[in-house]
Design a protein around this motif. Structure first.
Motif, PDB file in Angstrom:
ATOM      1  N   TRP A 194     -29.097  47.070 -15.463  1.00  0.00           N
ATOM      2  CA  TRP A 194     -28.707  46.324 -14.620  1.00  0.00           C
ATOM      3  C   TRP A 194     -28.290  45.293 -14.556  1.00  0.00           C
ATOM      4  O   TRP A 194     -27.090  44.357 -14.074  1.00  0.00           O
ATOM      5  N   ASP A 195     -27.477  45.511 -16.030  1.00  0.00           N
ATOM      6  CA  ASP A 195     -26.436  44.651 -16.261  1.00  0.00           C
ATOM      7  C   ASP A 195     -25.256  44.455 -16.030  1.00  0.00           C
ATOM      8  O   ASP A 195     -24.815  43.265 -15.349  1.00  0.00           O
ATOM      9  N   PRO A 196     -24.575  45.371 -15.796  1.00  0.00           N
ATOM     10  CA  PRO A 196     -23.318  45.457 -15.189  1.00  0.00           C
ATOM     11  C   PRO A 196     -23.623  45.549 -13.774  1.00  0.00           C
ATOM     12  O   PRO A 196     -23.983  46.480 -13.651  1.00  0.00           O
TER      13      PRO A 196
ATOM     14  N   PRO B  35     -12.848  52.790 -19.077  1.00  0.00           N
ATOM     15  CA  PRO B  35     -12.845  53.329 -20.320  1.00  0.00           C
ATOM     16  C   PRO B  35     -13.310  54.998 -20.705  1.00  0.00           C
ATOM     17  O   PRO B  35     -14.057  55.354 -20.296  1.00  0.00           O
ATOM     18  N   PRO B  36     -13.692  54.853 -22.061  1.00  0.00           N
ATOM     19  CA  PRO B  36     -14.334  56.451 -21.853  1.00  0.00           C
ATOM     20  C   PRO B  36     -15.759  56.457 -22.051  1.00  0.00           C
ATOM     21  O   PRO B  36     -16.292  55.785 -22.342  1.00  0.00           O
ATOM     22  N   THR B  37     -16.097  58.092 -22.515  1.00  0.00           N
ATOM     23  CA  THR B  37     -17.667  57.732 -22.765  1.00  0.00           C
ATOM     24  C   THR B  37     -18.662  57.121 -23.373  1.00  0.00           C
ATOM     25  O   THR B  37     -17.924  56.861 -24.082  1.00  0.00           O
TER      26      THR B  37
ATOM     27  N   THR C  71     -23.360  50.194 -30.668  1.00  0.00           N
ATOM     28  CA  THR C  71     -23.183  50.795 -28.992  1.00  0.00           C
ATOM     29  C   THR C  71     -22.167  50.684 -28.249  1.00  0.00           C
ATOM     30  O   THR C  71     -21.711  49.101 -28.537  1.00  0.00           O
ATOM     31  N   PHE C  72     -21.148  51.590 -27.620  1.00  0.00           N
ATOM     32  CA  PHE C  72     -20.071  51.455 -26.977  1.00  0.00           C
ATOM     33  C   PHE C  72     -20.819  51.514 -25.301  1.00  0.00           C
ATOM     34  O   PHE C  72     -20.512  52.917 -24.949  1.00  0.00           O
ATOM     35  N   LEU C  73     -20.600  50.794 -24.584  1.00  0.00           N
ATOM     36  CA  LEU C  73     -21.121  51.188 -23.455  1.00  0.00           C
ATOM     37  C   LEU C  73     -20.641  51.679 -22.431  1.00  0.00           C
ATOM     38  O   LEU C  73     -20.001  53.091 -21.293  1.00  0.00           O
TER      39      LEU C  73
ATOM     40  N   PHE D 267     -19.965  51.706 -15.140  1.00  0.00           N
ATOM     41  CA  PHE D 267     -18.347  51.613 -13.630  1.00  0.00           C
ATOM     42  C   PHE D 267     -19.264  52.862 -13.279  1.00  0.00           C
ATOM     43  O   PHE D 267     -18.846  53.912 -11.915  1.00  0.00           O
ATOM     44  N   LEU D 268     -20.918  53.512 -13.343  1.00  0.00           N
ATOM     45  CA  LEU D 268     -21.337  54.083 -12.057  1.00  0.00           C
ATOM     46  C   LEU D 268     -21.292  53.631 -10.966  1.00  0.00           C
ATOM     47  O   LEU D 268     -22.089  52.372 -10.435  1.00  0.00           O
ATOM     48  N   PRO D 269     -19.852  54.117  -9.218  1.00  0.00           N
ATOM     49  CA  PRO D 269     -20.526  53.662  -8.260  1.00  0.00           C
ATOM     50  C   PRO D 269     -21.419  54.025  -7.805  1.00  0.00           C
ATOM     51  O   PRO D 269     -21.742  55.045  -7.357  1.00  0.00           O
ATOM     52  N   ALA D 270     -21.801  53.100  -6.240  1.00  0.00           N
ATOM     53  CA  ALA D 270     -22.746  53.299  -5.505  1.00  0.00           C
ATOM     54  C   ALA D 270     -22.611  54.104  -4.843  1.00  0.00           C
ATOM     55  O   ALA D 270     -22.922  55.045  -4.200  1.00  0.00           O
TER      56      ALA D 270
END
Length: 331
Positions: free
Chosen positions: A162-164, A112-114, A131-133, A138-141
């Motif tokens: 911590w939720d996603p 999805p977009p920013t 709010t659109f997260l 989707f920050l990957p390790a």
């Protein structure tokens, strides 16, 4: 241990606040919950964005707000957060870098977009937030640079993220990198609803000695400990975390660090305009004192000064010169 490059490196939601004035009729026409905060999906976010009048766009997000305060005080900071390869992603990156904060996280090419928080400000000053997260979840390790994390005195983590699942894994990796380098890990609980979903995770991190500094407000403290009495809950948590900092709105803030207790009152202001970001900026002031080895009470006072500035106007980024405010108050 090598000398740190950064005072604080933070991981959090990379959100752009898009703020525009509106009429009450617009709130009704768009079916918004006036004065509230609603999570929205991609389609709804685009619909509301298209419906907004001329808007002010500024990068936001809890941990990013904290870094903005720290940088304004003179700290050297870096931010890790996910944006998409789009216009608002460019806005976020430009804004945070313009504030003197290092930001190197690669953009995400896919949907999805920013993330954005679409804020409609009605004539009475009320802020209706949607709010659109988006990409922030989707920050990957793999986007983390372990050496960069190890080069900061303090790693600061935003509980909201911590939720996603994906960024949760990234934050666990970051904790490991910081601790293996002998650095401190700070965590903000963010909201009672996050604790209701992930309290067991947080309690496990604390029990395992993974958290060095914990930020909470009095409601989050009660949710985490299950203890309604404020002082009893604070003592219980302080037995497990080296430094615990708890804010109580107009009743000031308390901290216990290695057995030392401190309390400061809230800083006086003429009028509370908007409490958005108060906790974020309190953390900024406290951490600024912490990394400079200031006395515990002084670090709390620095937090209170920053929080007072932020609640005296709309928006979660400082408008006054924080260094001047600190000098005027503390000399």
């Amino acid at each position: 241990m090598s000398e740190p490059v950064y005072d604080v490196i933070a991981i959090g939601n990379a959100i752009v606040d898009v703020m525009a004035p509106c009429e009450d009729a617009d709130i009704e026409r768009l079916g918004l919950a006036k004065g509230g905060m609603t999570l929205v999906d991609t389609a709804r976010a685009q619909e509301l964005y298209d419906a907004m009048g001329p808007a002010r766009e500024i990068s936001g997000g809890s941990a990013a707000n904290t870094l903005a305060g720290l940088a304004a005080l003179g700290a050297k900071c870096a931010f890790i957060g996910q944006v998409a390869d789009d216009q608002l992603g460019e806005v976020f990156a430009h804004d945070i870098r313009a504030g003197g904060i290092d930001f190197q996280t690669p953009t995400r090419a896919d949907e999805p977009p920013t993330a954005r928080c679409l804020i409609f400000v009605s004539p009475d000053g009320q802020r209706t937030m949607n709010t659109f997260l988006g990409a922030s979840q989707f920050l990957p390790a793999e986007a983390l640079d372990d050496a960069q994390i190890a080069s900061a005195s303090v790693l600061y983590l935003e509980g909201y993220l911590w939720d996603p699942e994906e960024p949760r894994k990234a934050m666990r990796r970051a904790i490991a990198a910081a601790r293996s380098a002998g650095r401190k890990v700070a965590f903000t609980l963010s909201d009672a609803f996050v604790i209701s979903r992930h309290g067991d995770d947080f309690r496990a991190l604390i029990a395992d000695g993974q958290i060095d500094i914990l930020f909470a407000n009095e409601h989050e403290l009660a949710a985490l400990t299950g203890v309604e009495d404020f002082h009893a809950g604070l003592e219980q948590l302080a037995a497990k975390v080296p430094t615990v900092v708890v804010t109580r709105s107009e009743n000031g803030a308390h901290a216990i660090s290695d057995g030392e207790h401190a309390h400061v009152p809230a800083e006086p202001i003429d009028k509370v305009i908007d409490t958005t970001g108060a906790g974020d900026l309190f953390a900024a002031g406290f951490l600024y004192g912490y990394v400079r080895n200031k006395p515990l009470a002084e670090s709390l006072t620095l937090g209170a000064i920053c929080a007072a500035e932020i609640i005296s106007h709309y928006g979660a980024r400082p408008e006054a010169n924080l260094q001047d405010l600190v000098t005027k108050r503390l000399g």
